[in-house]
Structures are given as structure tokens and as C-alpha cells.
Scaffold this active site. Sequence first.
Site, PDB file in Angstrom:
ATOM      1  N   SER A  98       0.814  -1.214   0.000  1.00 44.22           N
ATOM      2  CA  SER A  98       0.000   0.000   0.000  1.00 44.22           C
ATOM      3  C   SER A  98       0.848   1.264   0.000  1.00 44.22           C
ATOM      4  O   SER A  98       1.712   1.444   0.865  1.00 44.22           O
ATOM      5  CB  SER A  98      -0.914  -0.009   1.232  1.00 44.22           C
ATOM      6  OG  SER A  98      -1.442   1.275   1.487  1.00 44.22           O
ATOM      7  N   GLY A  99       0.570   2.163  -0.923  1.00 44.18           N
ATOM      8  CA  GLY A  99       1.259   3.443  -0.953  1.00 44.18           C
ATOM      9  C   GLY A  99       0.942   4.279   0.265  1.00 44.18           C
ATOM     10  O   GLY A  99       1.826   4.932   0.839  1.00 44.18           O
ATOM     11  N   LEU A 100      -0.328   4.284   0.691  1.00 44.83           N
ATOM     12  CA  LEU A 100      -0.717   5.004   1.892  1.00 44.83           C
ATOM     13  C   LEU A 100       0.030   4.475   3.107  1.00 44.83           C
ATOM     14  O   LEU A 100       0.580   5.238   3.908  1.00 44.83           O
ATOM     15  CB  LEU A 100      -2.228   4.880   2.116  1.00 44.83           C
ATOM     16  CG  LEU A 100      -2.761   5.383   3.464  1.00 44.83           C
ATOM     17  CD1 LEU A 100      -2.511   6.873   3.635  1.00 44.83           C
ATOM     18  CD2 LEU A 100      -4.241   5.062   3.612  1.00 44.83           C
ATOM     19  N   ASP A 110       0.721  10.763   1.785  1.00 43.25           N
ATOM     20  CA  ASP A 110       0.530   9.930   0.596  1.00 43.25           C
ATOM     21  C   ASP A 110       0.362  10.827  -0.629  1.00 43.25           C
ATOM     22  O   ASP A 110      -0.650  10.799  -1.319  1.00 43.25           O
ATOM     23  CB  ASP A 110      -0.705   9.038   0.793  1.00 43.25           C
ATOM     24  CG  ASP A 110      -0.868   8.018  -0.324  1.00 43.25           C
ATOM     25  OD1 ASP A 110       0.130   7.693  -0.990  1.00 43.25           O
ATOM     26  OD2 ASP A 110      -2.012   7.561  -0.527  1.00 43.25           O
ATOM     27  N   ASP A 137       1.343  -0.795  -4.874  1.00 40.52           N
ATOM     28  CA  ASP A 137       0.541   0.386  -5.173  1.00 40.52           C
ATOM     29  C   ASP A 137       1.519   1.453  -5.661  1.00 40.52           C
ATOM     30  O   ASP A 137       2.129   2.172  -4.862  1.00 40.52           O
ATOM     31  CB  ASP A 137      -0.177   0.821  -3.895  1.00 40.52           C
ATOM     32  CG  ASP A 137      -0.962   2.108  -4.056  1.00 40.52           C
ATOM     33  OD1 ASP A 137      -1.067   2.604  -5.190  1.00 40.52           O
ATOM     34  OD2 ASP A 137      -1.459   2.622  -3.035  1.00 40.52           O
ATOM     35  N   ASP A 139       1.120   4.193  -7.354  1.00 40.13           N
ATOM     36  CA  ASP A 139       0.576   5.534  -7.607  1.00 40.13           C
ATOM     37  C   ASP A 139       0.447   5.767  -9.116  1.00 40.13           C
ATOM     38  O   ASP A 139      -0.119   4.941  -9.809  1.00 40.13           O
ATOM     39  CB  ASP A 139       1.440   6.597  -6.924  1.00 40.13           C
ATOM     40  CG  ASP A 139       1.434   6.461  -5.407  1.00 40.13           C
ATOM     41  OD1 ASP A 139       0.475   5.875  -4.885  1.00 40.13           O
ATOM     42  OD2 ASP A 139       2.380   6.917  -4.759  1.00 40.13           O
ATOM     43  N   GLU A 166      -2.329   4.161 -11.246  1.00 35.87           N
ATOM     44  CA  GLU A 166      -3.611   4.859 -11.267  1.00 35.87           C
ATOM     45  C   GLU A 166      -3.583   6.002 -12.274  1.00 35.87           C
ATOM     46  O   GLU A 166      -2.552   6.640 -12.491  1.00 35.87           O
ATOM     47  CB  GLU A 166      -3.967   5.367  -9.878  1.00 35.87           C
ATOM     48  CG  GLU A 166      -2.997   6.365  -9.288  1.00 35.87           C
ATOM     49  CD  GLU A 166      -3.315   6.695  -7.847  1.00 35.87           C
ATOM     50  OE1 GLU A 166      -3.837   7.790  -7.582  1.00 35.87           O
ATOM     51  OE2 GLU A 166      -3.031   5.839  -6.966  1.00 35.87           O
ATOM     52  N   LYS A 172       0.343  12.471  -6.827  1.00 39.05           N
ATOM     53  CA  LYS A 172      -1.012  11.982  -6.626  1.00 39.05           C
ATOM     54  C   LYS A 172      -1.659  12.564  -5.381  1.00 39.05           C
ATOM     55  O   LYS A 172      -0.989  13.082  -4.473  1.00 39.05           O
ATOM     56  CB  LYS A 172      -1.021  10.446  -6.571  1.00 39.05           C
ATOM     57  CG  LYS A 172      -0.192   9.794  -5.454  1.00 39.05           C
ATOM     58  CD  LYS A 172      -0.886   9.680  -4.110  1.00 39.05           C
ATOM     59  CE  LYS A 172      -2.113   8.837  -4.119  1.00 39.05           C
ATOM     60  NZ  LYS A 172      -1.807   7.381  -4.103  1.00 39.05           N
ATOM     61  N   ASN A 174      -4.423  11.214  -2.448  1.00 35.97           N
ATOM     62  CA  ASN A 174      -5.072  10.002  -1.975  1.00 35.97           C
ATOM     63  C   ASN A 174      -6.558  10.027  -2.324  1.00 35.97           C
ATOM     64  O   ASN A 174      -7.242  11.031  -2.134  1.00 35.97           O
ATOM     65  CB  ASN A 174      -4.889   9.841  -0.461  1.00 35.97           C
ATOM     66  CG  ASN A 174      -5.419   8.514   0.041  1.00 35.97           C
ATOM     67  OD1 ASN A 174      -6.610   8.343   0.236  1.00 35.97           O
ATOM     68  ND2 ASN A 174      -4.520   7.568   0.243  1.00 35.97           N
ATOM     69  N   SER A 175      -7.061   8.913  -2.793  1.00 33.01           N
ATOM     70  CA  SER A 175      -8.425   8.837  -3.315  1.00 33.01           C
ATOM     71  C   SER A 175      -9.502   8.986  -2.249  1.00 33.01           C
ATOM     72  O   SER A 175     -10.655   9.282  -2.576  1.00 33.01           O
ATOM     73  CB  SER A 175      -8.626   7.502  -4.044  1.00 33.01           C
ATOM     74  OG  SER A 175      -7.704   7.357  -5.088  1.00 33.01           O
ATOM     75  N   ARG A 211      -5.448   1.114 -12.573  1.00 31.79           N
ATOM     76  CA  ARG A 211      -6.438   1.565 -11.592  1.00 31.79           C
ATOM     77  C   ARG A 211      -7.229   2.739 -12.159  1.00 31.79           C
ATOM     78  O   ARG A 211      -6.674   3.792 -12.463  1.00 31.79           O
ATOM     79  CB  ARG A 211      -5.717   1.956 -10.309  1.00 31.79           C
ATOM     80  CG  ARG A 211      -6.582   2.584  -9.239  1.00 31.79           C
ATOM     81  CD  ARG A 211      -5.785   2.637  -7.953  1.00 31.79           C
ATOM     82  NE  ARG A 211      -6.197   3.707  -7.059  1.00 31.79           N
ATOM     83  CZ  ARG A 211      -5.671   3.904  -5.855  1.00 31.79           C
ATOM     84  NH1 ARG A 211      -4.712   3.109  -5.414  1.00 31.79           N
ATOM     85  NH2 ARG A 211      -6.091   4.904  -5.096  1.00 31.79           N
ATOM     86  N   HIS A 242     -12.026   1.613  -8.785  1.00 33.01           N
ATOM     87  CA  HIS A 242     -12.021   2.201  -7.452  1.00 33.01           C
ATOM     88  C   HIS A 242     -13.289   3.015  -7.212  1.00 33.01           C
ATOM     89  O   HIS A 242     -13.814   3.653  -8.123  1.00 33.01           O
ATOM     90  CB  HIS A 242     -10.794   3.097  -7.315  1.00 33.01           C
ATOM     91  CG  HIS A 242     -10.311   3.259  -5.909  1.00 33.01           C
ATOM     92  ND1 HIS A 242     -10.804   2.542  -4.851  1.00 33.01           N
ATOM     93  CD2 HIS A 242      -9.345   4.070  -5.375  1.00 33.01           C
ATOM     94  CE1 HIS A 242     -10.182   2.880  -3.750  1.00 33.01           C
ATOM     95  NE2 HIS A 242      -9.295   3.819  -4.024  1.00 33.01           N
TER      96      HIS A 242
END
Length: 347
Positions: A98-100, A110, A137, A139, A166, A172, A174-175, A211, A242
Site C-alpha cells: 500500500s502506498g498510503l 501519501d 501500489d 501511484d 492509477e 497523486k 489520496n483517493s 487503476r 475504485h
Amino acid sequence: VHPAEYDWPNRGHVVRVRGKFRSVMQALHSLSSRLRVAGNLTRFGIMRTLSVPANSSKKTTQLKTMLNSANLEFLMEAHNGLSAKIVQETGFRGIWGSGLSVSAQLGVRDSNEASWTQVLDVLEFMSDATTVPILLDADTGYGNFNNARRLVRKLEQKGIAGACLEDKLFPKTNSLHDGRAQPLADIEEFSLKITACKDYQSDPDFCIVARVEAFIAGWGLEEALKRASAYADAGADAILMHSKKSDASDIVAFMNAWNRRAPVVIVPTKYYTTPTDQFREMGVSTVIWANHNLRAALQAMQETTRQIFQDQSLINVEKKIATVKEIFRLQDDDELVQAEKKYLPQQ
């Protein structure tokens, strides 16, 4: 053979684990176990075994097989070597890098504040500690096509099985942020980035997961389908669709319209109340439990640290946390002891 390809010994015993660090490990063990069990009920209601035999195939091949499996598969989040080892020991067949979580455990946001080489350093420890595949992940690929394809080559060298890219702009956002703009990349440019990565990879089984952030950015089903189709045509091995709605309506709509030209991966962080069997019925390939080990560790550290600070004592935490011996076990300390007997002069 890459060091990560070796199987770790299975000691078959459970040890209890000291200090605030141990409560983190207990939380990770507990959470990973519950998610593994919940996600692996067969249609007959019988649980699969939690122990997974060592897989001698390449990590890239393992991931590609999972993405194309007829069964619903699961990736569990990890963010360092220890958490990755715990995820594998629990029985998960794959890991989400996970990038987060990786950025958070480094103490940064992130938003690509950690460079891709710093992320890669963390991933190398995770890969060395495990034999199951890791999907990073990645990004946006940390730049344009050239940055992304170089990343792919370096991931291959470190034993990482795949990269999820993504379709947003670098750096980026965070979504899951509320009220933040989520500008999307140009479809053609992102498609060519995917093609560049696929052309540049040396292992044909290395996986690129595209993504799609259309729902996140406020677009509708038509845009999501257009982007997913373009990315599948560009060579993506799977599509990650997502959504941050509290229900799975975006995913249901997409799966009903998708022609299954590529496997679909989902991340139900926000629509966690949706029964897992519904994902099976929709034809989803893989579910990612995306950040829960980090969140479990965070809460355990906060609670343990607060207790010790208030009590100025360890008396109320010692029996709630794991033992130092468990840390040594996870570090494979027994192997070092045996190696010292073999390779150091004995007096």
C-alpha cells in the site's frame, strides 16, 4: 535465485509477544487471521486451510495466476518486512504494498513525498521476508512513461510481482480524501504508459494493474468503462475499479456492463459492509484489504503508549502484548543461531 524465493521454515508453534511493539504484532496477527478466514469460505460453507504450502513458482507467475483465477482471491496490506511476514504466515496468498501505508510508516503524506527509490527500499525488505507475490501500489508510476517503465524494471530486480498504476496526475492525491480535486490523466497518455511498461518488462508474467479513478473523480459509468476498455487494450493485466461510496453500487454497475475483457480488482475500504459473496457473484477477480494492518498497528501503538504514559508503569500492558521471543521468531533468529554454529569458530 532471489533470496525472497526461499521458503521460510514453518515452526508450527505460537508464542506470545513485550513493549508497545508487541501489541502492534498481536493486532496484525488478529486482523489478518480474521480477514483470511472471512474471505475464504467455499460455497459449501467450509473454510479452506489457513496454512498455504510453499509455492515453488515465480512470484510473478503466482500473481498472474491469482488475477486470472476462477476463484475470488485476496491481497492483504503490508507496509514493511514484519507485516509482510505476518500476512504470509496468516495464509494470504498475496500482499498489497500500500502506498498510503508505506508512506505513513515513513511519517510522510501519501502525495509522493516519499520517492520511488525510498518506497523500493521498503519493498525489498518485504520481498526478502516472504515467498508470496507483492503487488505494489505504484501511484501514477512516479512520472511519465519513462519513470514508470524504469520503475517496472527495478521492481522486477527486487522480486516484486506487479505494479498497480492509477490514472491520475503526479503528484497523486489520496483517493479517500474528502473535498479534494482528483484530476485524471489523459486516456491516451495513460494507455501509452501502460504499453511502455508492458514493452519494457523482462518477465512476461510481471503484472500491470490499471487503476481507474473515474468514480473517485466524480465521473460516471460511461467514463469508467471508456477508461477501463482503453487500458485493457493497452495491455493491462487487470483493471482495478475504485470507488469511495459507502455501498458497492459503482462496482455493481461496472461489473454488469463490463465484458470481462480483463480481470477486475476492487478495494472495498469504504463499502466494507458489502458481503464478500456478492463480489464472487459479480465475477470480481481479486479483493484488496488495503490499509487495515497499518490502522490496526496505529491504534495498538496509541493505546499502549497512552497506557504506559498514564501509569508510568508496564503493569497494565505486559499481558496484553506479544513477547520479545515472538519478535525473534518472526526475524528467523533460530536460523542465525544455527548458522553461527556452522560458520563461526567454536571454542
